[in-house]
Design a protein around this motif. Structure first.
Motif, PDB file in Angstrom:
ATOM      1  N   VAL A  55       0.861  -1.182   0.000  1.00  0.00           N
ATOM      2  CA  VAL A  55       0.000   0.000   0.000  1.00  0.00           C
ATOM      3  C   VAL A  55       0.897   1.232   0.000  1.00  0.00           C
ATOM      4  N   PRO A  56       0.701   2.136  -0.958  1.00  0.00           N
ATOM      5  CA  PRO A  56       1.554   3.333  -0.997  1.00  0.00           C
ATOM      6  C   PRO A  56       1.308   4.224   0.219  1.00  0.00           C
ATOM      7  N   ALA A  57       2.383   4.776   0.747  1.00  0.00           N
ATOM      8  CA  ALA A  57       2.294   5.618   1.937  1.00  0.00           C
ATOM      9  C   ALA A  57       1.852   7.025   1.566  1.00  0.00           C
ATOM     10  N   LEU A  58       0.977   7.576   2.373  1.00  0.00           N
ATOM     11  CA  LEU A  58       0.522   8.953   2.181  1.00  0.00           C
ATOM     12  C   LEU A  58       1.602   9.928   2.615  1.00  0.00           C
ATOM     13  N   ASP A  70     -11.576   1.996   3.910  1.00  0.00           N
ATOM     14  CA  ASP A  70     -11.367   1.224   5.130  1.00  0.00           C
ATOM     15  C   ASP A  70      -9.909   0.821   5.137  1.00  0.00           C
ATOM     16  N   VAL A  71      -9.180   1.204   6.175  1.00  0.00           N
ATOM     17  CA  VAL A  71      -7.747   0.973   6.245  1.00  0.00           C
ATOM     18  C   VAL A  71      -7.453  -0.005   7.374  1.00  0.00           C
ATOM     19  N   THR A  72      -6.768  -1.097   7.049  1.00  0.00           N
ATOM     20  CA  THR A  72      -6.300  -2.053   8.055  1.00  0.00           C
ATOM     21  C   THR A  72      -4.835  -1.752   8.295  1.00  0.00           C
ATOM     22  N   ARG A  73      -4.506  -1.461   9.547  1.00  0.00           N
ATOM     23  CA  ARG A  73      -3.132  -1.091   9.853  1.00  0.00           C
ATOM     24  C   ARG A  73      -2.680  -1.739  11.152  1.00  0.00           C
ATOM     25  N   THR A  74      -1.393  -1.872  11.291  1.00  0.00           N
ATOM     26  CA  THR A  74      -0.773  -2.385  12.500  1.00  0.00           C
ATOM     27  C   THR A  74       0.078  -1.265  13.077  1.00  0.00           C
ATOM     28  N   SER A 124       5.820   2.630  15.688  1.00  0.00           N
ATOM     29  CA  SER A 124       5.881   2.147  14.311  1.00  0.00           C
ATOM     30  C   SER A 124       4.462   1.912  13.821  1.00  0.00           C
ATOM     31  N   GLU A 125       4.289   2.011  12.510  1.00  0.00           N
ATOM     32  CA  GLU A 125       2.963   1.839  11.933  1.00  0.00           C
ATOM     33  C   GLU A 125       3.112   1.358  10.493  1.00  0.00           C
ATOM     34  N   SER A 126       2.260   0.406  10.105  1.00  0.00           N
ATOM     35  CA  SER A 126       2.261  -0.039   8.711  1.00  0.00           C
ATOM     36  C   SER A 126       0.823  -0.265   8.263  1.00  0.00           C
ATOM     37  N   VAL A 127       0.546   0.129   7.031  1.00  0.00           N
ATOM     38  CA  VAL A 127      -0.776  -0.069   6.450  1.00  0.00           C
ATOM     39  C   VAL A 127      -0.761  -1.412   5.729  1.00  0.00           C
ATOM     40  N   GLU A 128      -1.667  -2.293   6.120  1.00  0.00           N
ATOM     41  CA  GLU A 128      -1.715  -3.634   5.550  1.00  0.00           C
ATOM     42  C   GLU A 128      -2.602  -3.705   4.314  1.00  0.00           C
ATOM     43  N   SER A 129      -3.750  -3.035   4.355  1.00  0.00           N
ATOM     44  CA  SER A 129      -4.644  -3.046   3.197  1.00  0.00           C
ATOM     45  C   SER A 129      -5.551  -1.833   3.234  1.00  0.00           C
ATOM     46  N   VAL A 130      -6.031  -1.469   2.046  1.00  0.00           N
ATOM     47  CA  VAL A 130      -6.972  -0.359   1.909  1.00  0.00           C
ATOM     48  C   VAL A 130      -8.108  -0.851   1.022  1.00  0.00           C
ATOM     49  N   ARG A 131      -9.348  -0.704   1.521  1.00  0.00           N
ATOM     50  CA  ARG A 131     -10.525  -1.118   0.767  1.00  0.00           C
ATOM     51  C   ARG A 131     -11.369   0.104   0.470  1.00  0.00           C
ATOM     52  N   CYS A 132     -11.768   0.245  -0.790  1.00  0.00           N
ATOM     53  CA  CYS A 132     -12.602   1.364  -1.212  1.00  0.00           C
ATOM     54  C   CYS A 132     -14.015   1.164  -0.689  1.00  0.00           C
ATOM     55  N   ALA A 166     -13.374  -2.463  -3.716  1.00  0.00           N
ATOM     56  CA  ALA A 166     -12.118  -2.989  -4.239  1.00  0.00           C
ATOM     57  C   ALA A 166     -11.062  -2.992  -3.133  1.00  0.00           C
ATOM     58  N   VAL A 167     -10.277  -4.045  -3.085  1.00  0.00           N
ATOM     59  CA  VAL A 167      -9.230  -4.171  -2.072  1.00  0.00           C
ATOM     60  C   VAL A 167      -7.881  -3.920  -2.725  1.00  0.00           C
ATOM     61  N   ASP A 168      -7.106  -3.066  -2.101  1.00  0.00           N
ATOM     62  CA  ASP A 168      -5.741  -2.767  -2.534  1.00  0.00           C
ATOM     63  C   ASP A 168      -5.661  -2.305  -3.981  1.00  0.00           C
ATOM     64  N   GLN A 169      -6.601  -1.485  -4.381  1.00  0.00           N
ATOM     65  CA  GLN A 169      -6.601  -0.905  -5.731  1.00  0.00           C
ATOM     66  C   GLN A 169      -6.437   0.611  -5.631  1.00  0.00           C
ATOM     67  N   VAL A 170      -5.463   1.042  -4.831  1.00  0.00           N
ATOM     68  CA  VAL A 170      -5.262   2.477  -4.640  1.00  0.00           C
ATOM     69  C   VAL A 170      -3.951   2.923  -5.267  1.00  0.00           C
ATOM     70  N   GLU A 171      -3.922   4.176  -5.657  1.00  0.00           N
ATOM     71  CA  GLU A 171      -2.713   4.806  -6.159  1.00  0.00           C
ATOM     72  C   GLU A 171      -2.558   6.139  -5.450  1.00  0.00           C
ATOM     73  N   LEU A 172      -1.370   6.689  -5.504  1.00  0.00           N
ATOM     74  CA  LEU A 172      -1.137   8.011  -4.940  1.00  0.00           C
ATOM     75  C   LEU A 172      -1.342   9.055  -6.015  1.00  0.00           C
ATOM     76  N   VAL A 173      -2.078  10.105  -5.673  1.00  0.00           N
ATOM     77  CA  VAL A 173      -2.253  11.250  -6.559  1.00  0.00           C
ATOM     78  C   VAL A 173      -1.952  12.508  -5.752  1.00  0.00           C
ATOM     79  N   ASP A 174      -1.628  13.587  -6.447  1.00  0.00           N
ATOM     80  CA  ASP A 174      -1.341  14.856  -5.773  1.00  0.00           C
ATOM     81  C   ASP A 174      -2.588  15.411  -5.119  1.00  0.00           C
TER      82      ASP A 174
END
Length: 88
Positions: free
Chosen positions: A3-6, A24-28, A52-60, A65-73
């Motif tokens: 998952v790309p970091a914000l 919906d963001v699943t994170r540890t 510490s923190e990591s994003v495991e998955s992002v659901r729209c 859709a699961v893990d179908q995200v991209e970073l945009v400006d």
């Protein structure tokens, strides 16, 4: 899928439906919480330090859709960067 970091200049966008606002963001996370207990024993978190923190998955939330995200400006990110460069 990673998952790309914000960042301060970016945000997520669903590649399937174009959603920019609901995920919906699943994170540890490993955190240290300062808890304050009242005399009745009820607690309240007064401070949190994220170790510490990591994003495991992002659901729209729109198309599910699961893990179908991209970073945009983010809107105005280029202007904010330019203002910061001029002042620095």
């Amino acid at each position: 899928m990673t998952v790309p970091a914000l960042t301060a200049e970016t945000r997520w966008r669903c590649t399937l439906c174009g959603n920019l606002t609901r995920f919906d963001v699943t994170r540890t996370a490993r955190v240290i919480d300062f808890l304050h207990f009242d005399l009745a024993g009820e607690s309240k978190v007064e401070e949190t330090e994220v170790l510490s923190e990591s994003v495991e998955s992002v659901r729209c939330r729109w198309c599910n859709a699961v893990d179908q995200v991209e970073l945009v400006d983010r809107p105005g990110a280029e202007a904010a960067q330019a203002d910061g460069a001029e002042q620095g």
